[in-house]
Design a protein around this motif. Structure first.
Motif, PDB file in Angstrom:
ATOM      1  N   SER A 197       0.839  -1.196   0.000  1.00  0.00           N
ATOM      2  CA  SER A 197       0.000   0.000   0.000  1.00  0.00           C
ATOM      3  C   SER A 197       0.875   1.247   0.000  1.00  0.00           C
ATOM      4  CB  SER A 197      -0.909   0.009   1.237  1.00  0.00           C
ATOM      5  OG  SER A 197      -1.377   1.320   1.481  1.00  0.00           O
ATOM      6  N   SER A 198       0.744   2.051  -1.061  1.00  0.00           N
ATOM      7  CA  SER A 198       1.541   3.286  -1.124  1.00  0.00           C
ATOM      8  C   SER A 198       1.120   4.235  -0.012  1.00  0.00           C
ATOM      9  CB  SER A 198       1.391   3.954  -2.489  1.00  0.00           C
ATOM     10  OG  SER A 198       0.030   4.158  -2.781  1.00  0.00           O
ATOM     11  N   THR A 199      -0.143   4.159   0.414  1.00  0.00           N
ATOM     12  CA  THR A 199      -0.633   5.005   1.506  1.00  0.00           C
ATOM     13  C   THR A 199       0.091   4.667   2.807  1.00  0.00           C
ATOM     14  OG1 THR A 199      -2.792   4.941   0.434  1.00  0.00           O
ATOM     15  CG2 THR A 199      -2.727   5.788   2.685  1.00  0.00           C
ATOM     16  N   VAL A 200       0.222   3.377   3.080  1.00  0.00           N
ATOM     17  CA  VAL A 200       0.913   2.948   4.308  1.00  0.00           C
ATOM     18  C   VAL A 200       2.385   3.344   4.251  1.00  0.00           C
ATOM     19  CG1 VAL A 200       1.641   0.954   5.687  1.00  0.00           C
ATOM     20  CG2 VAL A 200      -0.696   1.078   4.806  1.00  0.00           C
ATOM     21  N   LEU A 201       3.030   3.142   3.109  1.00  0.00           N
ATOM     22  CA  LEU A 201       4.439   3.534   2.974  1.00  0.00           C
ATOM     23  C   LEU A 201       4.591   5.031   3.227  1.00  0.00           C
ATOM     24  CD1 LEU A 201       5.576   1.481  -0.157  1.00  0.00           C
ATOM     25  CD2 LEU A 201       6.237   1.092   2.221  1.00  0.00           C
TER      26      LEU A 201
ATOM     27  N   VAL B 140      12.853  -7.425  12.799  1.00  0.00           N
ATOM     28  CA  VAL B 140      11.756  -7.336  11.842  1.00  0.00           C
ATOM     29  C   VAL B 140      10.484  -7.053  12.628  1.00  0.00           C
ATOM     30  CG1 VAL B 140      10.351  -8.564  10.134  1.00  0.00           C
ATOM     31  CG2 VAL B 140      12.832  -8.965  10.228  1.00  0.00           C
ATOM     32  N   ILE B 141       9.859  -5.905  12.345  1.00  0.00           N
ATOM     33  CA  ILE B 141       8.591  -5.562  12.989  1.00  0.00           C
ATOM     34  C   ILE B 141       7.482  -5.753  11.959  1.00  0.00           C
ATOM     35  CG2 ILE B 141       7.235  -3.789  14.166  1.00  0.00           C
ATOM     36  CD1 ILE B 141       9.877  -2.423  14.964  1.00  0.00           C
ATOM     37  N   MET B 142       6.571  -6.683  12.226  1.00  0.00           N
ATOM     38  CA  MET B 142       5.413  -6.867  11.363  1.00  0.00           C
ATOM     39  C   MET B 142       4.473  -5.679  11.592  1.00  0.00           C
ATOM     40  SD  MET B 142       5.413  -9.728   9.664  1.00  0.00           S
ATOM     41  CE  MET B 142       6.194 -11.312   9.581  1.00  0.00           C
ATOM     42  N   VAL B 143       3.988  -5.092  10.505  1.00  0.00           N
ATOM     43  CA  VAL B 143       3.029  -3.989  10.589  1.00  0.00           C
ATOM     44  C   VAL B 143       1.855  -4.411   9.710  1.00  0.00           C
ATOM     45  CG1 VAL B 143       2.631  -1.532  10.221  1.00  0.00           C
ATOM     46  CG2 VAL B 143       4.925  -2.332  10.819  1.00  0.00           C
ATOM     47  N   THR B 144       0.742  -4.807  10.334  1.00  0.00           N
ATOM     48  CA  THR B 144      -0.315  -5.471   9.578  1.00  0.00           C
ATOM     49  C   THR B 144      -1.704  -5.251  10.164  1.00  0.00           C
ATOM     50  OG1 THR B 144      -1.089  -7.644   8.823  1.00  0.00           O
ATOM     51  CG2 THR B 144       0.157  -7.585  10.890  1.00  0.00           C
ATOM     52  N   THR B 145      -2.715  -5.423   9.326  1.00  0.00           N
ATOM     53  CA  THR B 145      -4.104  -5.366   9.809  1.00  0.00           C
ATOM     54  C   THR B 145      -4.468  -6.667  10.515  1.00  0.00           C
ATOM     55  OG1 THR B 145      -4.821  -6.207   7.666  1.00  0.00           O
ATOM     56  CG2 THR B 145      -4.946  -3.821   7.996  1.00  0.00           C
ATOM     57  N   ARG B 146      -3.654  -7.700  10.350  1.00  0.00           N
ATOM     58  CA  ARG B 146      -3.978  -9.027  10.898  1.00  0.00           C
ATOM     59  C   ARG B 146      -3.619  -9.088  12.382  1.00  0.00           C
ATOM     60  NH1 ARG B 146      -4.219 -12.649   6.543  1.00  0.00           N
ATOM     61  NH2 ARG B 146      -5.208 -14.043   8.013  1.00  0.00           N
ATOM     62  N   GLY B 147      -4.573  -8.673  13.222  1.00  0.00           N
ATOM     63  CA  GLY B 147      -4.311  -8.614  14.657  1.00  0.00           C
ATOM     64  C   GLY B 147      -4.761  -9.834  15.432  1.00  0.00           C
ATOM     65  N   GLU B 148      -5.398 -10.789  14.747  1.00  0.00           N
ATOM     66  CA  GLU B 148      -5.915 -11.950  15.478  1.00  0.00           C
ATOM     67  C   GLU B 148      -4.753 -12.829  15.957  1.00  0.00           C
ATOM     68  OE1 GLU B 148      -5.795 -12.840  11.150  1.00  0.00           O
ATOM     69  OE2 GLU B 148      -6.582 -11.195  12.332  1.00  0.00           O
ATOM     70  N   LEU B 149      -5.000 -13.531  17.047  1.00  0.00           N
ATOM     71  CA  LEU B 149      -3.954 -14.280  17.743  1.00  0.00           C
ATOM     72  C   LEU B 149      -3.181 -15.219  16.816  1.00  0.00           C
ATOM     73  CD1 LEU B 149      -2.622 -14.726  20.461  1.00  0.00           C
ATOM     74  CD2 LEU B 149      -4.270 -16.541  20.912  1.00  0.00           C
ATOM     75  N   VAL B 150      -3.879 -15.921  15.929  1.00  0.00           N
ATOM     76  CA  VAL B 150      -3.207 -16.895  15.068  1.00  0.00           C
ATOM     77  C   VAL B 150      -2.182 -16.189  14.157  1.00  0.00           C
ATOM     78  CG1 VAL B 150      -5.013 -16.892  13.275  1.00  0.00           C
ATOM     79  CG2 VAL B 150      -3.522 -18.883  13.549  1.00  0.00           C
ATOM     80  N   SER B 151      -2.510 -14.990  13.694  1.00  0.00           N
ATOM     81  CA  SER B 151      -1.562 -14.255  12.842  1.00  0.00           C
ATOM     82  C   SER B 151      -0.360 -13.765  13.644  1.00  0.00           C
ATOM     83  CB  SER B 151      -2.252 -13.060  12.176  1.00  0.00           C
ATOM     84  OG  SER B 151      -3.175 -13.505  11.212  1.00  0.00           O
ATOM     85  N   VAL B 152      -0.624 -13.278  14.846  1.00  0.00           N
ATOM     86  CA  VAL B 152       0.473 -12.818  15.703  1.00  0.00           C
ATOM     87  C   VAL B 152       1.416 -13.987  15.997  1.00  0.00           C
ATOM     88  CG1 VAL B 152       1.069 -11.806  17.936  1.00  0.00           C
ATOM     89  CG2 VAL B 152      -0.959 -10.988  16.717  1.00  0.00           C
ATOM     90  N   GLU B 153       0.834 -15.146  16.339  1.00  0.00           N
ATOM     91  CA  GLU B 153       1.658 -16.334  16.612  1.00  0.00           C
ATOM     92  C   GLU B 153       2.449 -16.745  15.374  1.00  0.00           C
ATOM     93  OE1 GLU B 153      -1.279 -19.112  18.065  1.00  0.00           O
ATOM     94  OE2 GLU B 153      -0.949 -18.501  20.146  1.00  0.00           O
ATOM     95  N   THR B 154       1.792 -16.710  14.208  1.00  0.00           N
ATOM     96  CA  THR B 154       2.479 -17.060  12.956  1.00  0.00           C
ATOM     97  C   THR B 154       3.636 -16.096  12.708  1.00  0.00           C
ATOM     98  OG1 THR B 154       0.406 -17.904  12.050  1.00  0.00           O
ATOM     99  CG2 THR B 154       2.168 -17.471  10.479  1.00  0.00           C
TER     100      THR B 154
ATOM    101  N   THR C 241      -0.196  -3.630  14.920  1.00  0.00           N
ATOM    102  CA  THR C 241      -1.366  -3.716  14.046  1.00  0.00           C
ATOM    103  C   THR C 241      -1.719  -2.340  13.478  1.00  0.00           C
ATOM    104  OG1 THR C 241      -2.790  -3.548  15.995  1.00  0.00           O
ATOM    105  CG2 THR C 241      -2.379  -5.750  15.129  1.00  0.00           C
ATOM    106  N   LYS C 242      -2.306  -2.371  12.267  1.00  0.00           N
ATOM    107  CA  LYS C 242      -2.798  -1.164  11.623  1.00  0.00           C
ATOM    108  C   LYS C 242      -4.225  -0.922  12.118  1.00  0.00           C
ATOM    109  CE  LYS C 242      -0.266  -2.126   7.348  1.00  0.00           C
ATOM    110  NZ  LYS C 242      -0.452  -2.661   5.992  1.00  0.00           N
ATOM    111  N   PRO C 243      -4.738   0.298  12.141  1.00  0.00           N
ATOM    112  CA  PRO C 243      -4.033   1.513  11.727  1.00  0.00           C
ATOM    113  C   PRO C 243      -2.834   1.793  12.622  1.00  0.00           C
ATOM    114  CG  PRO C 243      -6.138   2.038  12.778  1.00  0.00           C
ATOM    115  CD  PRO C 243      -6.088   0.561  12.632  1.00  0.00           C
ATOM    116  N   ILE C 244      -1.774   2.299  12.018  1.00  0.00           N
ATOM    117  CA  ILE C 244      -0.517   2.509  12.732  1.00  0.00           C
ATOM    118  C   ILE C 244      -0.640   3.646  13.733  1.00  0.00           C
ATOM    119  CG2 ILE C 244       1.920   3.142  12.477  1.00  0.00           C
ATOM    120  CD1 ILE C 244       1.737   1.980   9.605  1.00  0.00           C
TER     121      ILE C 244
END
Length: 123
Positions: A12-16, A80-94, A105-108
């Motif tokens: 996303s150019s907006t996020v960048l 490495v810092i993940m910056v993502t909309t995926r805030g659910e536990l399974v994504s964080v664990e992954t 998690t986004k929004p940043i």
């Protein structure tokens, strides 16, 4: 003294743009990549001191990018810092299983992002 380098990886150019604005007053050099494969390739060439990495991207997702970077000796110690909309536990664990150092998690939240970056790179 050489400036520390941060690689921003997001499709996303907006996020960048937002990440650049948040970090614009910081002393860091910013390099961007627009998808996972581009991010992986740039990480190997640019040798960043820190990577902000989105998860959901074309060509290679952030988890895969992180796993592949961690397989390389020269990238093992790079935060490495993940910056993502995926805030659910399974994504964080992954994310952590893939080798990420931190997870936002986004929004940043600009202050959160800045404080985490500073905690890994110093001022």
């Amino acid at each position: 003294m050489e400036r520390k380098k941060i690689l921003l990886v997001d499709d996303s150019s907006t996020v960048l743009l937002m990440e650049k604005m948040i970090l614009s007053k910081s002393p860091y050099e910013l390099v961007t990549a627009s998808d996972g494969q581009d991010g992986y390739d740039k990480a190997l060439v640019e040798k960043p001191d820190l990577i902000l990495l989105d998860v959901v991207m074309p060509r290679m997702d952030g988890f895969e990018v992180c796993r592949r970077l961690r397989e390389r000796d020269e990238m093992r110690g790079v935060p490495v810092i993940m910056v993502t909309t995926r805030g659910e536990l399974v994504s964080v664990e992954t994310g952590y299983q893939s080798g990420c150092t931190d997870y936002i998690t986004k929004p940043i939240n600009g202050l959160e992002l800045l404080s985490k970056v500073k905690s890994y790179l110093g001022d």
